[in-house]
Design an enzyme around this catalytic site. Sequence first.
Site, short mmCIF file in Angstrom:
data_model
loop_
_atom_site.label_atom_id
_atom_site.label_comp_id
_atom_site.label_asym_id
_atom_site.label_seq_id
_atom_site.Cartn_x
_atom_site.Cartn_y
_atom_site.Cartn_z
N ASN A 120 -5.93 13.27 -10.41
CA ASN A 120 -6.58 13.78 -11.63
C ASN A 120 -6.29 15.28 -11.69
O ASN A 120 -5.76 15.86 -10.75
CB ASN A 120 -8.09 13.48 -11.64
CG ASN A 120 -8.81 14.10 -10.46
OD1 ASN A 120 -8.78 15.31 -10.28
ND2 ASN A 120 -9.42 13.27 -9.63
N SER B 284 -2.24 5.09 -13.85
CA SER B 284 -3.23 4.91 -14.95
C SER B 284 -3.77 3.49 -15.09
O SER B 284 -4.56 3.24 -16.00
CB SER B 284 -2.67 5.37 -16.32
OG SER B 284 -2.62 6.77 -16.41
N THR B 285 -3.38 2.56 -14.21
CA THR B 285 -3.81 1.17 -14.42
C THR B 285 -5.10 0.81 -13.69
O THR B 285 -5.56 -0.33 -13.76
CB THR B 285 -2.72 0.16 -14.00
OG1 THR B 285 -2.53 0.25 -12.58
CG2 THR B 285 -1.42 0.42 -14.71
N GLY B 286 -5.71 1.78 -12.99
CA GLY B 286 -6.96 1.53 -12.28
C GLY B 286 -8.13 2.14 -13.04
O GLY B 286 -8.51 1.66 -14.12
N GLY C 125 -9.36 5.27 -5.65
CA GLY C 125 -8.09 4.57 -5.81
C GLY C 125 -6.98 5.10 -4.92
O GLY C 125 -7.21 5.42 -3.75
N VAL C 126 -5.77 5.18 -5.47
CA VAL C 126 -4.61 5.67 -4.72
C VAL C 126 -4.88 7.09 -4.21
O VAL C 126 -4.54 7.42 -3.06
CB VAL C 126 -3.36 5.73 -5.63
CG1 VAL C 126 -2.17 6.24 -4.86
CG2 VAL C 126 -3.05 4.40 -6.24
N ASP C 127 -5.47 7.90 -5.04
CA ASP C 127 -5.74 9.30 -4.71
C ASP C 127 -6.61 9.38 -3.45
O ASP C 127 -6.29 10.13 -2.52
CB ASP C 127 -6.46 9.92 -5.92
CG ASP C 127 -6.43 11.43 -5.94
OD1 ASP C 127 -5.69 12.02 -5.13
OD2 ASP C 127 -7.16 12.01 -6.78
N ASP D 185 0.87 -1.17 0.00
CA ASP D 185 0.00 0.00 0.00
C ASP D 185 0.91 1.23 0.00
O ASP D 185 1.74 1.39 0.90
CB ASP D 185 -0.86 -0.04 1.27
CG ASP D 185 -1.83 1.12 1.36
OD1 ASP D 185 -1.60 2.18 0.74
OD2 ASP D 185 -2.82 0.97 2.10
N TYR E 197 -8.21 4.60 -14.85
CA TYR E 197 -7.84 5.04 -16.21
C TYR E 197 -7.54 3.89 -17.17
O TYR E 197 -7.15 4.12 -18.33
CB TYR E 197 -6.68 6.04 -16.14
CG TYR E 197 -7.07 7.41 -15.61
CD1 TYR E 197 -8.41 7.75 -15.36
CD2 TYR E 197 -6.10 8.38 -15.36
CE1 TYR E 197 -8.75 9.01 -14.87
CE2 TYR E 197 -6.45 9.64 -14.87
CZ TYR E 197 -7.78 9.95 -14.62
OH TYR E 197 -8.11 11.20 -14.14
N1 AR6 Z 1 -1.41 1.64 -2.92
C1 AR6 Z 1 -0.85 1.23 -4.08
N2 AR6 Z 1 -1.57 1.03 -5.21
C2 AR6 Z 1 -2.91 1.23 -5.14
C3 AR6 Z 1 -3.58 1.65 -3.97
C4 AR6 Z 1 -2.76 1.86 -2.81
N3 AR6 Z 1 -3.28 2.25 -1.65
N4 AR6 Z 1 -4.90 1.76 -4.24
C5 AR6 Z 1 -5.07 1.41 -5.53
N5 AR6 Z 1 -3.88 1.07 -6.09
P1 AR6 Z 1 -6.05 4.33 -9.65
P2 AR6 Z 1 -5.50 5.75 -12.17
C6 AR6 Z 1 -3.55 0.69 -7.47
O1 AR6 Z 1 -7.46 4.06 -10.07
O2 AR6 Z 1 -5.82 4.55 -12.98
C7 AR6 Z 1 -8.69 8.43 -9.08
O3 AR6 Z 1 -10.05 8.56 -8.83
C8 AR6 Z 1 -4.68 0.20 -8.34
O4 AR6 Z 1 -4.91 -1.18 -8.11
O5 AR6 Z 1 -5.82 4.77 -8.24
O6 AR6 Z 1 -4.27 6.55 -12.52
C9 AR6 Z 1 -8.00 9.75 -9.42
O7 AR6 Z 1 -8.59 10.83 -8.74
C10 AR6 Z 1 -4.11 0.47 -9.74
O8 AR6 Z 1 -3.26 -0.60 -10.16
O9 AR6 Z 1 -5.37 5.48 -10.59
C11 AR6 Z 1 -8.20 9.85 -10.90
O10 AR6 Z 1 -9.47 10.38 -11.21
C12 AR6 Z 1 -3.25 1.70 -9.56
O11 AR6 Z 1 -3.08 1.85 -8.14
C13 AR6 Z 1 -8.14 8.41 -11.36
O12 AR6 Z 1 -8.54 7.62 -10.23
C14 AR6 Z 1 -3.81 2.99 -10.14
O13 AR6 Z 1 -5.22 3.01 -9.96
C15 AR6 Z 1 -6.74 7.99 -11.74
O14 AR6 Z 1 -6.77 6.69 -12.26
#
Ligand code: AR6
Length: 176
Positions: free
Chosen positions: A29, A127-129, A37-39, A15, A131
């Site tokens: 974003n 970008s792998t979640g 997600g991470v954000d 994490d 996006y």
């Molecule tokens: N630690 C590490 N990796 C994580 C965690 C964590 N705590 N939580 C999720 N992941 P995403 P994006 C992984 O969706 O695709 C947001 O709403 C997850 O499994 O967080 O760049 C922003 O505000 C995936 O592999 O980011 C934007 O609107 C990766 O982190 C949008 O999502 C990225 O997933 C950005 O989308």
Amino acid sequence: MGTSNHTRLIVTKGDITEQEVDAIVNAANSSLLGGGGVDGAIHRKGGKAVLEECRRLRAGHLGGGLPVGHAVATTAGALPARWVIHTVGPVYSTTEDRGARLASCYTESLRLAYDLGASSVAFPAISTGVYRWPLDDAARIAAEAIHTAEARVPEIRLVLFDDTALAAFQRVFDPS
Ligand code: AR6
């Protein structure tokens, strides 16, 4: 290979909010005002100091939001890290090649980490979640960007949230 001779590169499952590094990278974003997600996790654990600094940036020179592929730093608030580096990945497209913009998230974040004086920085799989970028391709772009960056940051961690993402990144970063 810009970083490889000087940088310790670690690919690990975990994490990102728990990483004890100088800087963690947020897959944000353009609004910088939070999301899922991470954000969402970073803002929840970082607390209001992170959001307040993001709001100040939006009220100042980032009035139009942070462009895709750019990076900006704030405090990490209550997180173990010192800084959060917010970057905005591109939404995956099947009709347009946005790989250079995804690569830019890594190189710009590393440049900023170096300028801050960070000696360790942790990245999620940008970008792998939400996006929807395919993991194998995202891992390849991340590896190329990190290896070509003139980063000079002593330790770079790639922190993957689940086994599938970990395997995809290990195939590219630690082929054996
Ligand atoms: N630690 C590490 N990796 C994580 C965690 C964590 N705590 N939580 C999720 N992941 P995403 P994006 C992984 O969706 O695709 C947001 O709403 C997850 O499994 O967080 O760049 C922003 O505000 C995936 O592999 O980011 C934007 O609107 C990766 O982190 C949008 O999502 C990225 O997933 C950005 O989308």
